[in-house]
Design a protein around this motif. Structure first.
Motif, PDB file in Angstrom:
ATOM      1  N   LEU A  27       0.833  -1.207   0.000  1.00 33.21           N
ATOM      2  CA  LEU A  27       0.000   0.000   0.000  1.00 33.21           C
ATOM      3  C   LEU A  27       0.867   1.255   0.000  1.00 33.21           C
ATOM      4  N   GLY A  28       1.947   1.235   0.780  1.00 31.36           N
ATOM      5  CA  GLY A  28       2.866   2.364   0.789  1.00 31.36           C
ATOM      6  C   GLY A  28       3.488   2.603  -0.581  1.00 31.36           C
ATOM      7  N   LEU A  33       3.746   5.841  -5.633  1.00 34.73           N
ATOM      8  CA  LEU A  33       3.665   5.986  -7.085  1.00 34.73           C
ATOM      9  C   LEU A  33       2.519   6.915  -7.478  1.00 34.73           C
ATOM     10  N   THR A  34       1.376   6.770  -6.802  1.00 26.17           N
ATOM     11  CA  THR A  34       0.217   7.599  -7.119  1.00 26.17           C
ATOM     12  C   THR A  34       0.500   9.073  -6.862  1.00 26.17           C
ATOM     13  N   GLY A 172       6.435  -2.183  -7.755  1.00 39.85           N
ATOM     14  CA  GLY A 172       5.733  -2.348  -6.491  1.00 39.85           C
ATOM     15  C   GLY A 172       4.260  -1.986  -6.593  1.00 39.85           C
ATOM     16  N   GLY A 173       3.615  -1.922  -5.427  1.00 36.67           N
ATOM     17  CA  GLY A 173       2.206  -1.562  -5.380  1.00 36.67           C
ATOM     18  C   GLY A 173       1.305  -2.743  -5.099  1.00 36.67           C
ATOM     19  N   LEU A 174       0.027  -2.445  -4.962  1.00 32.91           N
ATOM     20  CA  LEU A 174      -0.947  -3.494  -4.644  1.00 32.91           C
ATOM     21  C   LEU A 174      -1.106  -4.496  -5.774  1.00 32.91           C
ATOM     22  N   GLY A 175      -0.685  -4.119  -6.963  1.00 33.32           N
ATOM     23  CA  GLY A 175      -0.756  -5.066  -8.071  1.00 33.32           C
ATOM     24  C   GLY A 175       0.084  -6.310  -7.843  1.00 33.32           C
ATOM     25  N   ARG A 176       1.124  -6.189  -7.012  1.00 39.20           N
ATOM     26  CA  ARG A 176       1.956  -7.362  -6.710  1.00 39.20           C
ATOM     27  C   ARG A 176       1.165  -8.440  -5.985  1.00 39.20           C
ATOM     28  N   VAL A 195     -10.020  -5.964  -4.407  1.00 36.50           N
ATOM     29  CA  VAL A 195     -10.823  -5.238  -3.417  1.00 36.50           C
ATOM     30  C   VAL A 195     -10.002  -4.123  -2.776  1.00 36.50           C
ATOM     31  N   LEU A 196      -8.742  -4.390  -2.487  1.00 40.14           N
ATOM     32  CA  LEU A 196      -7.876  -3.373  -1.888  1.00 40.14           C
ATOM     33  C   LEU A 196      -7.675  -2.200  -2.837  1.00 40.14           C
ATOM     34  N   VAL A 197      -7.465  -2.486  -4.119  1.00 38.99           N
ATOM     35  CA  VAL A 197      -7.284  -1.416  -5.096  1.00 38.99           C
ATOM     36  C   VAL A 197      -8.559  -0.592  -5.230  1.00 38.99           C
TER      37      VAL A 197
END
Length: 239
Positions: A27-28, A33-34, A172-176, A195-197
């Motif tokens: 998430l961090g 990145l966002t 990185g990111g939630l996509g991982r 769901v997290l994204v």
């Protein structure tokens, strides 16, 4: 139904939230990145849109050029950039691809907001003796603020959702979390990552809406110009 149960089990397992592969760490990375992409996109798009909207020239061309970039898939841009020397510089290809994706809504909405500002108010402000820069900063920008924030909200949600692509080339990111679920055939983990994204996108959109309401400017210059414009309209009606 099994996928939903599996996603719930995955999300409620404490071990999945800790460590460098856990939710908090991913998430961090996703937020980093966002925020970086949005900051760069705003620094590029907003000054151009505000200036062109203020002078009323060249804006349509700039908007059309930026919107043409939407026709190119972000993943295709990311793949091409990964094959260049930029691919050796960590998150740089991802950031460039996401910036190209975020600029169009920011540029378009800011320019349209400037051009659709109440012209009676703008002319009244000119009649009060405001300079060009005073007119831009104290009248046109506050009037365009709602559309500017709409563009920011659109760009923020799109970037949050699209940042998941960073995981495909190893970023990185939630996509991982989603790609790891695919690699291990863990459908519950894939659903949990999605769901997290989605939850993060909704949260970011809500934060931008709140920020818009808290920061919405209506300075004295705009109010004075509106009163003057209203008086002029009444005088014209009497004539």
């Amino acid at each position: 139904m099994d996928e939903i149960t599996g996603a719930w089990d995955w999300l409620t397992t404490g071990a999945n939230w800790a460590g460098t592969s856990g939710v908090w760490h991913r998430l961090g990375e996703h937020l980093y990145l966002t925020l970086v992409c949005l900051a760069i996109s705003c620094a590029i798009a907003l000054p151009v849109a505000l200036y062109l909207g203020h002078i009323g020239k060249g804006g349509a061309l700039a908007v059309n050029i930026s919107n043409a970039g939407r026709a190119v898939p972000t993943f295709a841009v990311l793949v091409v950039l990964m094959l260049t020397p930029l691919g050796k510089h960590g998150d740089v290809p991802t950031i460039i691809a996401l910036v190209l994706f975020a600029v169009p809504p920011l540029l378009t909405n800011a320019y349209v907001g400037m051009r659709e500002a109440d012209q009676d108010v703008v002319e009244a402000a000119r009649g009060m003796g405001m300079s060009g820069w005073q007119l831009l900063g104290r009248v046109e920008l506050p009037l365009a603020f709602p559309l500017i924030m709409t563009g920011l909200r659109t760009a923020a949600v799109q970037v949050v959702a699209t940042t998941t692509l960073a995981a495909l080339p190893g970023g990185g990111g939630l996509g991982r979390i989603i790609t790891a679920g695919f690699n291990t055939y863990n459908t519950g983990q894939v659903v949990a990552g999605a769901v997290l994204v989605a939850g993060l996108a909704l949260l970011v959109e809500g934060m931008v809406v709140v920020a818009e309401r808290l920061l919405s400017p209506l300075p004295a210059a705009v109010r004075a110009a509106r009163r003057r414009a209203e008086r002029e309209r009444r005088a014209e009606d009497r004539v």
